[in-house]
Structure formats: structure tokens, C-alpha cells
Design a protein around this motif. Structure first.
Motif, PDB file in Angstrom:
ATOM      1  N   GLU A 150      92.054  79.029  93.642  1.00 51.09           N
ATOM      2  CA  GLU A 150      93.471  79.086  93.989  1.00 51.09           C
ATOM      3  C   GLU A 150      93.570  79.278  95.487  1.00 51.09           C
ATOM      4  OE1 GLU A 150      97.549  81.642  92.981  1.00 51.09           O
ATOM      5  OE2 GLU A 150      95.597  82.284  92.207  1.00 51.09           O
ATOM      6  N   THR A 151      94.391  78.466  96.130  1.00 58.94           N
ATOM      7  CA  THR A 151      94.574  78.559  97.570  1.00 58.94           C
ATOM      8  C   THR A 151      95.814  79.390  97.858  1.00 58.94           C
ATOM      9  OG1 THR A 151      93.625  76.355  97.848  1.00 58.94           O
ATOM     10  CG2 THR A 151      94.842  77.265  99.707  1.00 58.94           C
ATOM     11  N   LEU A 152      95.636  80.463  98.602  1.00 61.28           N
ATOM     12  CA  LEU A 152      96.751  81.337  98.944  1.00 61.28           C
ATOM     13  C   LEU A 152      97.085  81.195 100.425  1.00 61.28           C
ATOM     14  CD1 LEU A 152      95.647  84.612  97.103  1.00 61.28           C
ATOM     15  CD2 LEU A 152      97.029  82.734  96.210  1.00 61.28           C
ATOM     16  N   THR A 153      98.343  81.162 100.729  1.00 62.66           N
ATOM     17  CA  THR A 153      98.884  81.172 102.095  1.00 62.66           C
ATOM     18  C   THR A 153      98.161  80.223 103.054  1.00 62.66           C
ATOM     19  OG1 THR A 153      97.538  83.094 102.764  1.00 62.66           O
ATOM     20  CG2 THR A 153      99.687  83.524 101.796  1.00 62.66           C
ATOM     21  N   PRO A 154      98.009  78.938 102.697  1.00 57.53           N
ATOM     22  CA  PRO A 154      97.392  77.998 103.639  1.00 57.53           C
ATOM     23  C   PRO A 154      98.324  77.724 104.815  1.00 57.53           C
ATOM     24  CG  PRO A 154      98.315  76.806 101.775  1.00 57.53           C
ATOM     25  CD  PRO A 154      98.474  78.276 101.464  1.00 57.53           C
ATOM     26  N   THR A 155      97.766  77.601 106.002  1.00 60.76           N
ATOM     27  CA  THR A 155      98.592  77.292 107.172  1.00 60.76           C
ATOM     28  C   THR A 155      98.705  75.789 107.407  1.00 60.76           C
ATOM     29  OG1 THR A 155      96.721  77.353 108.717  1.00 60.76           O
ATOM     30  CG2 THR A 155      97.854  79.442 108.270  1.00 60.76           C
ATOM     31  N   HIS A 156      97.931  75.006 106.639  1.00 60.76           N
ATOM     32  CA  HIS A 156      97.941  73.546 106.825  1.00 60.76           C
ATOM     33  C   HIS A 156      97.478  72.894 105.524  1.00 60.76           C
ATOM     34  CE1 HIS A 156      96.836  69.575 108.452  1.00 60.76           C
ATOM     35  NE2 HIS A 156      97.624  69.871 109.486  1.00 60.76           N
ATOM     36  N   GLN A 157      97.920  71.665 105.292  1.00 60.03           N
ATOM     37  CA  GLN A 157      97.518  70.929 104.096  1.00 60.03           C
ATOM     38  C   GLN A 157      96.010  70.747 104.025  1.00 60.03           C
ATOM     39  OE1 GLN A 157      99.487  69.966 101.538  1.00 60.03           O
ATOM     40  NE2 GLN A 157      97.694  69.161 100.453  1.00 60.03           N
ATOM     41  N   LEU A 158      95.356  70.727 105.167  1.00 57.22           N
ATOM     42  CA  LEU A 158      93.898  70.579 105.221  1.00 57.22           C
ATOM     43  C   LEU A 158      93.207  71.657 104.388  1.00 57.22           C
ATOM     44  CD1 LEU A 158      91.313  69.302 106.465  1.00 57.22           C
ATOM     45  CD2 LEU A 158      91.583  70.915 108.372  1.00 57.22           C
TER      46      LEU A 158
ATOM     47  N   TYR B  24      79.736  67.358  99.050  1.00 57.96           N
ATOM     48  CA  TYR B  24      80.872  67.959  99.740  1.00 57.96           C
ATOM     49  C   TYR B  24      80.958  67.592 101.222  1.00 57.96           C
ATOM     50  CZ  TYR B  24      83.491  71.427 102.351  1.00 57.96           C
ATOM     51  OH  TYR B  24      84.337  72.022 103.245  1.00 57.96           O
ATOM     52  N   ALA B  25      79.856  67.747 101.956  1.00 60.73           N
ATOM     53  CA  ALA B  25      79.892  67.629 103.417  1.00 60.73           C
ATOM     54  C   ALA B  25      80.517  66.327 103.918  1.00 60.73           C
ATOM     55  CB  ALA B  25      78.491  67.812 103.994  1.00 60.73           C
ATOM     56  N   PRO B  26      80.081  65.141 103.445  1.00 64.38           N
ATOM     57  CA  PRO B  26      80.672  63.904 103.972  1.00 64.38           C
ATOM     58  C   PRO B  26      82.152  63.749 103.617  1.00 64.38           C
ATOM     59  CG  PRO B  26      79.191  63.437 102.138  1.00 64.38           C
ATOM     60  CD  PRO B  26      78.978  64.861 102.499  1.00 64.38           C
ATOM     61  N   GLN B  27      82.542  64.233 102.438  1.00 65.15           N
ATOM     62  CA  GLN B  27      83.949  64.109 102.052  1.00 65.15           C
ATOM     63  C   GLN B  27      84.836  65.089 102.824  1.00 65.15           C
ATOM     64  OE1 GLN B  27      84.913  63.460  97.832  1.00 65.15           O
ATOM     65  NE2 GLN B  27      82.715  63.461  97.403  1.00 65.15           N
ATOM     66  N   ALA B  28      84.301  66.256 103.150  1.00 63.71           N
ATOM     67  CA  ALA B  28      85.048  67.216 103.958  1.00 63.71           C
ATOM     68  C   ALA B  28      85.247  66.668 105.368  1.00 63.71           C
ATOM     69  CB  ALA B  28      84.307  68.549 104.009  1.00 63.71           C
ATOM     70  N   GLN B  29      84.230  66.007 105.888  1.00 64.73           N
ATOM     71  CA  GLN B  29      84.362  65.374 107.200  1.00 64.73           C
ATOM     72  C   GLN B  29      85.446  64.302 107.170  1.00 64.73           C
ATOM     73  OE1 GLN B  29      79.893  64.725 107.743  1.00 64.73           O
ATOM     74  NE2 GLN B  29      80.591  65.026 109.850  1.00 64.73           N
ATOM     75  N   ALA B  30      85.517  63.585 106.069  1.00 67.37           N
ATOM     76  CA  ALA B  30      86.540  62.551 105.927  1.00 67.37           C
ATOM     77  C   ALA B  30      87.941  63.154 105.914  1.00 67.37           C
ATOM     78  CB  ALA B  30      86.298  61.744 104.652  1.00 67.37           C
ATOM     79  N   LEU B  31      88.052  64.397 105.431  1.00 69.72           N
ATOM     80  CA  LEU B  31      89.338  65.088 105.445  1.00 69.72           C
ATOM     81  C   LEU B  31      89.726  65.523 106.857  1.00 69.72           C
ATOM     82  CD1 LEU B  31      89.090  67.467 102.327  1.00 69.72           C
ATOM     83  CD2 LEU B  31      90.446  65.383 102.537  1.00 69.72           C
ATOM     84  N   GLY B  32      88.726  65.618 107.727  1.00 72.05           N
ATOM     85  CA  GLY B  32      88.990  66.045 109.084  1.00 72.05           C
ATOM     86  C   GLY B  32      88.402  67.384 109.456  1.00 72.05           C
ATOM     87  N   VAL B  33      87.514  67.919 108.599  1.00 71.32           N
ATOM     88  CA  VAL B  33      86.876  69.212 108.886  1.00 71.32           C
ATOM     89  C   VAL B  33      85.652  68.990 109.760  1.00 71.32           C
ATOM     90  CG1 VAL B  33      85.787  71.262 107.912  1.00 71.32           C
ATOM     91  CG2 VAL B  33      87.662  70.149 106.686  1.00 71.32           C
ATOM     92  N   GLY B  34      85.608  69.643 110.905  1.00 73.90           N
ATOM     93  CA  GLY B  34      84.463  69.524 111.788  1.00 73.90           C
ATOM     94  C   GLY B  34      83.547  70.729 111.698  1.00 73.90           C
ATOM     95  N   SER B  35      84.143  71.917 111.674  1.00 75.80           N
ATOM     96  CA  SER B  35      83.380  73.157 111.544  1.00 75.80           C
ATOM     97  C   SER B  35      84.220  74.170 110.780  1.00 75.80           C
ATOM     98  CB  SER B  35      82.975  73.708 112.917  1.00 75.80           C
ATOM     99  OG  SER B  35      84.091  73.769 113.790  1.00 75.80           O
ATOM    100  N   MET B  36      83.533  75.175 110.226  1.00 77.03           N
ATOM    101  CA  MET B  36      84.188  76.135 109.341  1.00 77.03           C
ATOM    102  C   MET B  36      83.598  77.520 109.524  1.00 77.03           C
ATOM    103  SD  MET B  36      83.932  73.789 105.910  1.00 77.03           S
ATOM    104  CE  MET B  36      84.577  75.092 104.880  1.00 77.03           C
ATOM    105  N   MET B  37      84.383  78.490 109.107  1.00 79.01           N
ATOM    106  CA  MET B  37      83.913  79.864 109.163  1.00 79.01           C
ATOM    107  C   MET B  37      84.668  80.651 108.094  1.00 79.01           C
ATOM    108  SD  MET B  37      83.517  82.106 112.648  1.00 79.01           S
ATOM    109  CE  MET B  37      85.241  81.943 113.069  1.00 79.01           C
ATOM    110  N   GLY B  38      83.998  81.634 107.504  1.00 74.54           N
ATOM    111  CA  GLY B  38      84.670  82.386 106.449  1.00 74.54           C
ATOM    112  C   GLY B  38      84.145  83.799 106.325  1.00 74.54           C
ATOM    113  N   PHE B  39      84.947  84.626 105.672  1.00 77.12           N
ATOM    114  CA  PHE B  39      84.618  86.033 105.493  1.00 77.12           C
ATOM    115  C   PHE B  39      85.045  86.448 104.097  1.00 77.12           C
ATOM    116  CE2 PHE B  39      85.399  90.566 105.611  1.00 77.12           C
ATOM    117  CZ  PHE B  39      84.415  91.069 106.441  1.00 77.12           C
ATOM    118  N   LEU B  40      84.126  87.064 103.339  1.00 75.18           N
ATOM    119  CA  LEU B  40      84.459  87.553 102.001  1.00 75.18           C
ATOM    120  C   LEU B  40      85.438  88.708 102.151  1.00 75.18           C
ATOM    121  CD1 LEU B  40      83.859  87.222  98.982  1.00 75.18           C
ATOM    122  CD2 LEU B  40      82.059  88.929  99.237  1.00 75.18           C
ATOM    123  N   LEU B  41      86.665  88.503 101.661  1.00 73.95           N
ATOM    124  CA  LEU B  41      87.745  89.455 101.890  1.00 73.95           C
ATOM    125  C   LEU B  41      87.800  90.541 100.827  1.00 73.95           C
ATOM    126  CD1 LEU B  41      90.044  89.873 103.929  1.00 73.95           C
ATOM    127  CD2 LEU B  41      91.530  88.531 102.410  1.00 73.95           C
TER     128      LEU B  41
END
Length: 229
Positions: free
Chosen positions: A55-63, A107-124
Motif C-alpha cells: 500500500e502506498t501512503l502519501t506519495p508526493t508524485h505518481q512515480l 525490476y531494475a530495467p522496468q523501474a528505469q523505464a518509469l524514470g527512476v535513476g536512483s533510490m534510497m529508503g529507511f525502514l520506518l
């Protein structure tokens, strides 16, 4: 990285987070703060995984939504892995998705196709079977540096505290509201059936158990309809 300015922004954000009046508002402010405070961040959101469903909560962009749905469809990806694994690392940084095709071949090639270049995350947070992660995205490879990771870690640490506080407050409000509606329902039964307080509560409890309905729902029905019939 201007750490003095960042510290001032973090202090302001911490006050702002504690001023939010609901869990949803707190989460939305957390995601917005990521795009404001972390250099290179184009979009952010909170991904919650429960039994391999996301479930995606509070996204700031459709990406953010598109990327989360992609990970669920494929069953792989960095945010998906971080959120669903309480034993994984609390922080991850993917400098360039081009270098991750072996790790996440679908995942990686399809995420690039969406426009994702780099990512970062933190277990909240982790709770029962639910795991939530604050995820940040950039359209540019190499956008997130070690300084960005440190900034994200500091932000997410504050966010985790604010989220916990907001959730505790919401649970207390819910408990008080439930107590109030049960008391009101008991009063209706006591007046209509000439019962004592103990007897009225017994009626509520028996009906709840026999019909497999939560006690607060039984109470709400009485308050709305005036009886259990």
C-alpha cells in the motif's frame, strides 16, 4: 551539504510533525519533508507491506505509486525488500539502477523505464505483519550521496518518533470514543430494560460474543437504532 542550515530545517520539521492533527497528516508531512530536505530527492512516499501486499501512503508524485505497484507485481525490488524484511538493513541506497540488473533482473530495467535513476529508503516501522518504509526517488543516477543518506537517516529517525506519537494519540482518541459510545449504549439499555449498569454491560458482551460482532459495533448499533432488535 550545509549541515547548520539542515539542522535548523530539521528542528522546524520536528515541530511541524508534532503539530499535525492525524496519523495521515503526519505521514504526508514526512513525505513532503523528504523532498524539501534531502538533496536530489524528486519524489517520496511511504510503502507499507502486509503479507506481500503493498500500500502506498502519501506519495508526493505518481512515480512513487507506479514504482510500488511495479514491485508488487514483480515481487522484487529494494523498497519491497526493505519494507517486508524486519531483519534487513534499516537503510538502503541504490546509487544507480543500471548497476542492479543482476540483483533485480525484472525490476531494475522496468523501474528505469518509469524514470527512476536512483533510490534510497529507511525502514520506518514494523508492527505484527506490517512493515513500512520511507522511500526517496531521484530521476538522476548518482543523485544520492553519503551526505544524502545521512540526511535521510536523520529525517527518518525523527519521522519514526513523530509517527509513533501520532499513532499513540490516535489510539487513545479511538479508545476514548469507544468508551463513550459503549457508555451511551449501556445507558439506553438501562433505561429501556430497567437494568443495572452491570446487567447492561452483560447484554452488550453476550450479544457481541454470540453474533461475533465487536463490542463497539454493538454499542453503535444500539445508539443508532435504540435497541438490539
Amino acid at each position: 551539504m550545509d549541515w547548520e542550515r539542515f539542522a535548523q530545517q530539521m528542528a522546524s520539521m520536528a515541530r511541524d510533525l508534532l503539530a499535525q492533527d492525524s496519523v495521515d497528516a503526519t505521514l504526508a508531512r514526512i513525505a513532503a519533508s523528504a523532498t524539501e530536505l534531502v538533496e536530489g530527492c524528486d519524489a517520496a512516499g511511504i510503502l507499507v507491506v502486509h503479507d506481500s501486499k503493498v500500500e502506498t501512503l502519501t506519495p508526493t508524485h505518481q512515480l512513487v505509486i507506479d514504482n510500488d505497484q511495479l514491485q508488487q507485481r514483480l515481487g522484487e525490488g529494494p523498497c519491497f525488500d526493505a519494507a517486508r524484511s524486519s531483519q534487513g538493513e534499516r537503510v538502503f541506497r541504490i546509487a544507480d539502477l543500471t548497476n542492479e540488473h543482476q540483483r533485480w533482473p525484472a525490476y531494475a530495467p522496468q523501474a528505469q523505464a518509469l524514470g527512476v535513476g536512483s533510490m534510497m529508503g529507511f525502514l520506518l516501522f514494523t508492527e505484527d505483519q506490517d512493515h513500512g518504509a520511507l522511500n526517496l526517488y531521484s530521476r538522476k543516477p548518482g543523485a544520492f550521496t553519503e551526505a544524502s543518506e545521512m540526511a535521510d537517516w536523520l529525517l527518518a529517525s525523527h519521522a519514526a518518533v513523530a509517527f509513533s506519537s501520532a499513532r499513540t494519540h490516535a489510539q487513545m482518541e479511538h479508545a476514548l470514543a469507544t468508551r463513550h459510545v459503549i457508555g451511551e449504549a449501556m445507558g439506553i439499555l438501562m433505561g429501556a430494560r430497567h437494568l443495572t449498569e452491570h446487567e447492561a454491560f452483560g447484554v452488550l458482551r453476550r450479544y457481541s460474543q454470540e453474533n461475533n460482532i465487536k463490542l463497539r459495533e454493538v454499542a453503535r448499533r444500539i445508539c443508532a437504532e435504540g435497541s438490539l432488535s
